[in-house]
Design a protein around this motif. Structure first.
Motif, PDB file in Angstrom:
ATOM      1  N   ILE A 144       0.332  -6.591  11.871  1.00 24.48           N
ATOM      2  CA  ILE A 144       1.335  -6.180  12.868  1.00 24.48           C
ATOM      3  C   ILE A 144       2.708  -6.791  12.595  1.00 24.48           C
ATOM      4  O   ILE A 144       3.739  -6.093  12.640  1.00 24.48           O
ATOM      5  N   VAL A 145       2.732  -8.095  12.284  1.00 25.02           N
ATOM      6  CA  VAL A 145       4.024  -8.783  12.169  1.00 25.02           C
ATOM      7  C   VAL A 145       4.932  -8.180  11.089  1.00 25.02           C
ATOM      8  O   VAL A 145       6.120  -7.923  11.344  1.00 25.02           O
ATOM      9  N   PRO A 146       4.444  -7.924   9.855  1.00 24.15           N
ATOM     10  CA  PRO A 146       5.344  -7.325   8.848  1.00 24.15           C
ATOM     11  C   PRO A 146       5.860  -5.946   9.232  1.00 24.15           C
ATOM     12  O   PRO A 146       6.930  -5.536   8.785  1.00 24.15           O
ATOM     13  N   PHE A 147       5.077  -5.209  10.057  1.00 31.89           N
ATOM     14  CA  PHE A 147       5.567  -3.912  10.516  1.00 31.89           C
ATOM     15  C   PHE A 147       6.762  -4.085  11.451  1.00 31.89           C
ATOM     16  O   PHE A 147       7.704  -3.301  11.426  1.00 31.89           O
ATOM     17  N   LEU A 148       6.708  -5.137  12.283  1.00 32.08           N
ATOM     18  CA  LEU A 148       7.805  -5.359  13.231  1.00 32.08           C
ATOM     19  C   LEU A 148       8.961  -6.107  12.586  1.00 32.08           C
ATOM     20  O   LEU A 148      10.129  -5.866  12.901  1.00 32.08           O
ATOM     21  N   LEU A 149       8.633  -7.024  11.665  1.00 32.92           N
ATOM     22  CA  LEU A 149       9.657  -7.834  10.999  1.00 32.92           C
ATOM     23  C   LEU A 149       9.446  -7.719   9.489  1.00 32.92           C
ATOM     24  O   LEU A 149       8.801  -8.577   8.869  1.00 32.92           O
ATOM     25  N   PRO A 150       9.963  -6.642   8.864  1.00 30.02           N
ATOM     26  CA  PRO A 150       9.745  -6.439   7.425  1.00 30.02           C
ATOM     27  C   PRO A 150      10.204  -7.638   6.599  1.00 30.02           C
ATOM     28  O   PRO A 150      11.267  -8.209   6.845  1.00 30.02           O
ATOM     29  N   ILE A 151       9.380  -8.004   5.614  1.00 32.18           N
ATOM     30  CA  ILE A 151       9.673  -9.177   4.793  1.00 32.18           C
ATOM     31  C   ILE A 151      10.588  -8.811   3.629  1.00 32.18           C
ATOM     32  O   ILE A 151      11.512  -9.552   3.291  1.00 32.18           O
ATOM     33  N   GLY A 152      10.315  -7.681   3.000  1.00 28.95           N
ATOM     34  CA  GLY A 152      11.148  -7.250   1.871  1.00 28.95           C
ATOM     35  C   GLY A 152      10.769  -7.911   0.559  1.00 28.95           C
ATOM     36  O   GLY A 152      11.639  -8.400  -0.173  1.00 28.95           O
ATOM     37  N   PHE A 153       9.475  -7.920   0.249  1.00 30.36           N
ATOM     38  CA  PHE A 153       9.052  -8.446  -1.049  1.00 30.36           C
ATOM     39  C   PHE A 153       9.698  -7.620  -2.167  1.00 30.36           C
ATOM     40  O   PHE A 153       9.864  -6.407  -2.030  1.00 30.36           O
ATOM     41  N   PRO A 154      10.059  -8.276  -3.278  1.00 32.37           N
ATOM     42  CA  PRO A 154      10.653  -7.513  -4.392  1.00 32.37           C
ATOM     43  C   PRO A 154       9.664  -6.506  -4.965  1.00 32.37           C
ATOM     44  O   PRO A 154       8.456  -6.769  -4.998  1.00 32.37           O
ATOM     45  N   THR A 155      10.174  -5.348  -5.398  1.00 31.11           N
ATOM     46  CA  THR A 155       9.332  -4.289  -5.950  1.00 31.11           C
ATOM     47  C   THR A 155       9.736  -4.009  -7.393  1.00 31.11           C
ATOM     48  O   THR A 155      10.888  -3.652  -7.654  1.00 31.11           O
ATOM     49  N   ASN A 156       8.819  -4.196  -8.313  1.00 29.13           N
ATOM     50  CA  ASN A 156       9.076  -3.887  -9.721  1.00 29.13           C
ATOM     51  C   ASN A 156       8.814  -2.410  -9.975  1.00 29.13           C
ATOM     52  O   ASN A 156       7.811  -1.858  -9.509  1.00 29.13           O
ATOM     53  N   ILE A 157       9.702  -1.775 -10.705  1.00 29.17           N
ATOM     54  CA  ILE A 157       9.575  -0.340 -10.972  1.00 29.17           C
ATOM     55  C   ILE A 157       8.767  -0.127 -12.244  1.00 29.17           C
ATOM     56  O   ILE A 157       9.101  -0.662 -13.304  1.00 29.17           O
ATOM     57  N   THR A 158       7.711   0.678 -12.145  1.00 30.15           N
ATOM     58  CA  THR A 158       6.869   0.961 -13.308  1.00 30.15           C
ATOM     59  C   THR A 158       7.396   2.203 -14.040  1.00 30.15           C
ATOM     60  O   THR A 158       8.046   3.065 -13.431  1.00 30.15           O
ATOM     61  N   PRO A 159       7.116   2.330 -15.340  1.00 29.77           N
ATOM     62  CA  PRO A 159       7.636   3.479 -16.118  1.00 29.77           C
ATOM     63  C   PRO A 159       7.270   4.850 -15.550  1.00 29.77           C
ATOM     64  O   PRO A 159       8.136   5.752 -15.557  1.00 29.77           O
ATOM     65  N   PRO A 160       6.027   5.097 -15.065  1.00 26.83           N
ATOM     66  CA  PRO A 160       5.740   6.448 -14.528  1.00 26.83           C
ATOM     67  C   PRO A 160       6.618   6.818 -13.342  1.00 26.83           C
ATOM     68  O   PRO A 160       6.984   7.980 -13.171  1.00 26.83           O
ATOM     69  N   THR A 161       6.958   5.828 -12.506  1.00 30.25           N
ATOM     70  CA  THR A 161       7.850   6.098 -11.373  1.00 30.25           C
ATOM     71  C   THR A 161       9.273   6.341 -11.868  1.00 30.25           C
ATOM     72  O   THR A 161       9.949   7.289 -11.441  1.00 30.25           O
ATOM     73  N   GLN A 162       9.725   5.500 -12.772  1.00 29.21           N
ATOM     74  CA  GLN A 162      11.082   5.631 -13.301  1.00 29.21           C
ATOM     75  C   GLN A 162      11.272   6.988 -13.978  1.00 29.21           C
ATOM     76  O   GLN A 162      12.347   7.598 -13.905  1.00 29.21           O
ATOM     77  N   SER A 163      10.213   7.496 -14.619  1.00 32.31           N
ATOM     78  CA  SER A 163      10.299   8.767 -15.329  1.00 32.31           C
ATOM     79  C   SER A 163      10.597   9.928 -14.372  1.00 32.31           C
ATOM     80  O   SER A 163      11.403  10.811 -14.688  1.00 32.31           O
ATOM     81  N   ILE A 164       9.951   9.940 -13.209  1.00 32.46           N
ATOM     82  CA  ILE A 164      10.215  10.997 -12.222  1.00 32.46           C
ATOM     83  C   ILE A 164      11.655  10.901 -11.731  1.00 32.46           C
ATOM     84  O   ILE A 164      12.387  11.904 -11.653  1.00 32.46           O
ATOM     85  N   TYR A 165      12.064   9.676 -11.416  1.00 29.31           N
ATOM     86  CA  TYR A 165      13.430   9.469 -10.916  1.00 29.31           C
ATOM     87  C   TYR A 165      14.455   9.944 -11.955  1.00 29.31           C
ATOM     88  O   TYR A 165      15.409  10.666 -11.627  1.00 29.31           O
ATOM     89  N   ASP A 166      14.249   9.550 -13.214  1.00 25.93           N
ATOM     90  CA  ASP A 166      15.207   9.916 -14.273  1.00 25.93           C
ATOM     91  C   ASP A 166      15.257  11.422 -14.483  1.00 25.93           C
ATOM     92  O   ASP A 166      16.327  11.978 -14.758  1.00 25.93           O
ATOM     93  N   LYS A 167      14.091  12.079 -14.371  1.00 27.47           N
ATOM     94  CA  LYS A 167      14.075  13.536 -14.582  1.00 27.47           C
ATOM     95  C   LYS A 167      14.883  14.251 -13.513  1.00 27.47           C
ATOM     96  O   LYS A 167      15.638  15.188 -13.803  1.00 27.47           O
ATOM     97  N   ILE A 168      14.738  13.818 -12.263  1.00 24.60           N
ATOM     98  CA  ILE A 168      15.520  14.445 -11.192  1.00 24.60           C
ATOM     99  C   ILE A 168      17.000  14.106 -11.355  1.00 24.60           C
ATOM    100  O   ILE A 168      17.872  14.963 -11.167  1.00 24.60           O
TER     101      ILE A 168
END
Length: 286
Positions: free
Chosen positions: A22-46
């Motif tokens: 419950i707590v992170p839903f109410l107070l987001p922590i914002g952990f860093p997110t590393n971008i993986t190549p399959p995700t980056q590939s979709i973004y770059d194509k668009i």
């Protein structure tokens, strides 16, 4: 102390887990997110798709059971297309999918009220026998769909005047909890050479890696993590354009919760094992 720990009422574990959810839903922590190549590939194509050039198809090919993982993907992909001024065709292989992608469109349009149906995007209606529909789209989208979701004839929509088949589609992203992406690979990619990617639940992601290696899928959003990665990329783009990300980042918040719960579970397991061996040693000494 260790005996008390071994005999701890399990309801306390449920209480702690609930708090961690419950707590992170109410107070987001914002952990860093590393971008993986399959995700980056979709973004770059668009990103590389020219404005007023080929369109992007976002197809929500799942039902509501997978909504927590997949819905943020649909929202982020539509938002990316809108903020980049890319033309986007929205569809779903099942009735629920069309309703869900329409719901995502309504959510994103709150930030982009200037985007118009038939000009910037087209929402297609549900049709039965999706594999046949995909094959027809390869021949002529105007014949596959007579009207859009709102009942307007496809021929009357300005955006669709120069979009006839997959030759005018830069990318198809199939958001699915199962293997609907395989239909797009079999017909849109293998028969017509259209780029295909998928957003899929975490449990289904391993099946996609062989297709990523052979480039039959050019990218993949894997589960909540993949959705959070795409949210992060789109957020950076929006911030770079001097705009603000108005809506809550559902996938990033979900990853906060998931990470916290995983950490707490690991701590519980470690403490339980330590307590077990300590108590056993004390009994042996006695």
């Amino acid at each position: 102390m260790w005996n008390k720990l071994l005999n701890l009422d399990r309801r306390w574990i449920f209480v702690v887990t609930s708090i961690c959810v419950i707590v992170p839903f109410l107070l987001p922590i914002g952990f860093p997110t590393n971008i993986t190549p399959p995700t980056q590939s979709i973004y770059d194509k668009i990103e590389s798709t020219p404005k007023d050039g080929p369109a992007v198809i976002v197809s929500f090919d799942a039902d509501a059971a997978a909504l927590p993982e997949l819905y943020p993907m649909a929202v982020s992909l539509i938002r990316h297309c809108f903020v980049s001024n890319k033309r986007v065709i929205l569809w779903g292989m099942n009735m629920e999918g069309v309703g869900i992608i329409q719901m995502a469109l309504v959510d994103v349009k709150k930030d982009f009220p200037e985007k118009k149906s038939g000009v910037d995007y087209v929402l297609m209606p549900y049709l039965p026998f999706p594999a046949i529909v995909v094959m027809k789209m390869g021949e002529d989208i105007h014949k596959a769909f007579n009207t859009d979701y709102y009942g307007m004839t496809i021929d009357s929509l300005p955006m669709m005047k120069d979009i006839r088949n997959f030759d005018q589609i830069s990318l198809v992203v199939s958001i699915t909890a199962a293997s609907a992406w395989a239909v797009w690979v079999s017909f849109a990619n293998q028969k017509y050479g259209c780029n295909v990617a998928t957003g899929i639940t975490a449990v289904g992601a391993p099946d996609c890696y062989p297709y990523l290696q052979t480039k039959q899928l050019i990218g993949m959003l894997g589960g909540m993590k993949g959705a959070a990665e795409y949210e992060t990329l789109v957020e950076k783009k929006i911030a770079g354009d001097g705009l603000t990300f108005k809506t809550r980042k559902a996938a990033c918040i979900g990853m906060d919760t998931q990470s916290v719960v995983h950490i707490v579970m690991i701590i519980f397991i470690m403490l339980g094992n330590i307590a077990y061996f300590v108590v056993r040693r004390q009994k042996n000494v006695a």
